[in-house]
Enzyme design. Structure first.
Site, short mmCIF file in Angstrom:
data_model
loop_
_atom_site.label_atom_id
_atom_site.label_comp_id
_atom_site.label_asym_id
_atom_site.label_seq_id
_atom_site.Cartn_x
_atom_site.Cartn_y
_atom_site.Cartn_z
N TYR A 1 -36.66 -52.00 29.15
CA TYR A 1 -36.01 -52.78 28.09
C TYR A 1 -37.03 -53.70 27.41
O TYR A 1 -37.20 -53.67 26.18
CB TYR A 1 -34.84 -53.59 28.68
CG TYR A 1 -34.31 -54.64 27.76
CD1 TYR A 1 -33.83 -54.30 26.50
CD2 TYR A 1 -34.28 -55.98 28.14
CE1 TYR A 1 -33.35 -55.28 25.63
CE2 TYR A 1 -33.80 -56.96 27.29
CZ TYR A 1 -33.34 -56.60 26.04
OH TYR A 1 -32.88 -57.58 25.20
N ASN B 1 -31.49 -66.34 27.85
CA ASN B 1 -30.17 -65.81 28.25
C ASN B 1 -29.04 -66.34 27.38
O ASN B 1 -28.65 -67.50 27.52
CB ASN B 1 -29.92 -66.11 29.72
CG ASN B 1 -30.74 -65.22 30.62
OD1 ASN B 1 -31.97 -65.24 30.56
ND2 ASN B 1 -30.08 -64.42 31.43
N SER C 1 -29.51 -53.31 25.91
CA SER C 1 -30.12 -54.57 26.36
C SER C 1 -29.93 -54.89 27.84
O SER C 1 -29.94 -56.05 28.22
CB SER C 1 -29.56 -55.72 25.52
OG SER C 1 -28.16 -55.79 25.72
N ARG D 1 -32.00 -57.11 42.06
CA ARG D 1 -31.77 -56.09 41.04
C ARG D 1 -33.15 -55.66 40.50
O ARG D 1 -33.93 -56.53 40.10
CB ARG D 1 -30.91 -56.68 39.93
CG ARG D 1 -30.43 -55.68 38.90
CD ARG D 1 -29.45 -56.33 37.93
NE ARG D 1 -30.09 -57.35 37.10
CZ ARG D 1 -29.47 -58.01 36.13
NH1 ARG D 1 -28.20 -57.76 35.87
NH2 ARG D 1 -30.10 -58.91 35.42
N LEU E 1 -20.26 -49.03 17.24
CA LEU E 1 -19.16 -49.38 18.15
C LEU E 1 -19.34 -48.77 19.54
O LEU E 1 -18.36 -48.61 20.27
CB LEU E 1 -17.80 -49.02 17.55
CG LEU E 1 -17.42 -49.78 16.26
CD1 LEU E 1 -16.01 -49.39 15.79
CD2 LEU E 1 -17.47 -51.30 16.46
N GLY F 1 -19.99 -52.58 20.69
CA GLY F 1 -19.35 -53.65 19.92
C GLY F 1 -17.85 -53.41 19.76
O GLY F 1 -17.31 -52.39 20.18
N LYS G 1 -38.72 -53.53 23.45
CA LYS G 1 -38.68 -54.62 22.47
C LYS G 1 -40.09 -55.04 22.06
O LYS G 1 -40.35 -55.35 20.89
CB LYS G 1 -37.92 -55.81 23.04
CG LYS G 1 -36.43 -55.55 23.24
CD LYS G 1 -35.71 -55.63 21.91
CE LYS G 1 -34.21 -55.47 22.07
NZ LYS G 1 -33.48 -55.74 20.84
N TYR H 1 -21.78 -58.93 20.74
CA TYR H 1 -21.59 -60.31 21.17
C TYR H 1 -22.37 -61.30 20.28
O TYR H 1 -21.79 -62.19 19.65
CB TYR H 1 -22.01 -60.42 22.64
CG TYR H 1 -22.13 -61.81 23.19
CD1 TYR H 1 -21.16 -62.78 22.95
CD2 TYR H 1 -23.22 -62.14 24.00
CE1 TYR H 1 -21.27 -64.05 23.49
CE2 TYR H 1 -23.34 -63.41 24.54
CZ TYR H 1 -22.37 -64.36 24.28
OH TYR H 1 -22.49 -65.61 24.81
N1 UDP Z 1 -26.84 -61.62 38.49
C1 UDP Z 1 -26.26 -61.65 39.75
N2 UDP Z 1 -25.06 -61.03 39.91
C2 UDP Z 1 -24.39 -60.41 38.90
C3 UDP Z 1 -25.00 -60.41 37.62
C4 UDP Z 1 -26.23 -61.02 37.45
O1 UDP Z 1 -26.83 -62.21 40.70
O2 UDP Z 1 -23.32 -59.86 39.13
C5 UDP Z 1 -28.15 -62.28 38.30
C6 UDP Z 1 -29.27 -61.36 37.79
O3 UDP Z 1 -29.86 -60.63 38.84
C7 UDP Z 1 -30.21 -62.37 37.16
C8 UDP Z 1 -29.26 -63.43 36.58
O4 UDP Z 1 -28.02 -63.26 37.28
O5 UDP Z 1 -31.00 -62.98 38.16
C9 UDP Z 1 -29.00 -63.28 35.11
O6 UDP Z 1 -28.65 -61.92 34.86
P1 UDP Z 1 -27.98 -61.44 33.51
O7 UDP Z 1 -27.67 -59.98 33.69
O8 UDP Z 1 -26.85 -62.34 33.16
O9 UDP Z 1 -29.10 -61.65 32.41
P2 UDP Z 1 -30.62 -61.13 32.30
O10 UDP Z 1 -31.46 -62.23 32.91
O11 UDP Z 1 -30.73 -59.82 32.99
O12 UDP Z 1 -30.82 -61.03 30.82
#
Ligand code: UDP
Length: 326
Positions: free
Chosen positions: A140, A169, A76, A281, A33, A36, A144, A11
């Site tokens: 993760y 983000n 990632s 999460r 790939l 990607g 990094k 991406y």
């Molecule tokens: N998130 C959510 N529902 C989803 C996917 C993501 O609530 O189906 C939330 C996630 O828990 C975080 C935010 O959206 O609080 C951004 O998550 P994302 O995976 O886009 O990016 P990250 O912050 O993990 O890099």
């Protein structure tokens, strides 16, 4: 300059390739790939392969007379890294080291590394400056941060100069509509929200509504993928101009809650977008907002698309025109 873009079919990498070509560089794309898409590579020489294959990487670096590497070939996903840290350490640290070793062996001069806000962990203050304590809460971010440490010691010992970019983000898509975000499976908030708007999902689940934030949902700093990409070009030019190795945050300095993202997407798409509340999460910090003052001041970085609305609009265009991805 001849630049190896490791992970250039992904991406962010595919947007970097587009910008490299626009600015007269010659990219060679190395991608296994695994995530990607070859269709995302619109320019340059494409080599399918893994960064962990030192002999292959050395062959490419030598044959193509590569001067710089932009390294975006990594796993990632926060949640996946919590469930499977071994995968993250093997790929992001072990295979990353193979790429570094090949770079040193072949006399590559400059290295631009895609790092992450996840190196900070739960912030003690926001916006987060680069010198903020680093306490990653998930494998993760740890992988990094470890790689950033390796870069420092490789420079000291072998003279490989680097710039590490700590992304917040990434979101949005090429405003000309040629490339965009296509993860399989998709786990990121904005594409999931837009897939729900398209009717490809019945609803999305909000991961956590009891965070210590104004509306109880996590707050993130969204940066347009084109603005992110531009920073790689600035980093490359700075290294070539003799600038010392450095580490920069990349975000807009403005936080939006998950709830605000959904509301903005409702406005942009005109769709209802059904949401259910779910559990947190694992590994997610409550708030991540960048201070990007350092890259603005030192490299002259200026975001062209800082508004969340515009970020979502470009992503929406991509999703509407490529509902099944590439
Ligand atoms: N998130 C959510 N529902 C989803 C996917 C993501 O609530 O189906 C939330 C996630 O828990 C975080 C935010 O959206 O609080 C951004 O998550 P994302 O995976 O886009 O990016 P990250 O912050 O993990 O890099």
């Amino acid at each position: 300059m001849k630049v190896l873009v490791a992970g250039g079919a992904g991406y962010i990498g595919s947007h970097v390739v587009l910008d490299l070509v626009k600015e007269g560089h010659e990219p060679v794309i190395l991608d296994n790939l695994s995530k990607g898409h070859q269709e995302a590579v619109l320019h340059g020489t494409f080599v399918q392969g893994d960064i962990g294959r030192v002999d292959l990487v050395k062959e490419v670096l030598t044959k193509e007379k590569i001067e710089a590497i932009i390294h975006l070939a990594a796993d990632s996903l926060v949640g996946e890294s919590v469930a499977n840290p071994a995968k993250y350490f093997r790929n992001n640290i072990g295979n990353g080291q193979s790429l570094l070793d090949a770079a040193v062996a072949c006399g590559v001069k400059y290295f631009v590394f895609s790092s992450t806000a996840a190196v900070y962990g739960e912030p003690e203050k926001v916006p987060i400056p680069e010198e903020h304590p680093k306490n990653p809460t998930n494998p993760y971010g740890f992988s990094k941060l470890t790689f950033e440490g390796m870069l420092r010691f490789y420079e000291e010992a072998y003279g490989l100069r680097f710039i590490s970019l700590r992304y917040f983000n990434a979101a949005g898509a090429d405003p000309e509509g040629k490339i965009g975000e296509d993860h399989r499976p998709e786990t990121h908030l904005i594409p999931i929200v837009l897939q729900t708007a398209l009717g490809q999902r019945d609803h999305l689940q909000l991961f956590g509504t009891d965070y210590p934030t104004p509306d109880g949902t996590c707050v993130r700093d969204y940066i347009h993928v084109v603005d992110l990409s531009q920073a790689h070009l600035l980093a490359l030019n700075a290294l070539a101009a003799g600038k010392a190795s450095s580490i920069y945050n990349l975000g807009n300095g403005q936080g939006y809650s998950n709830q605000e993202v959904i509301e903005t997407a409702r406005r942009v798409t005109g769709e209802e977008i059904k949401v259910t509340a779910g559990p947190r999460r694992p590994g997610d910090p409550a708030v991540l907002v960048a201070s990007a003052e350092k890259i603005r001041a030192e490299l002259g970085w200026h975001p062209r698309y800082p508004a969340l609305e515009e970020i979502i609009e470009t992503a929406w265009w991509w999703h509407q025109h490529h509902p099944n991805g590439y």
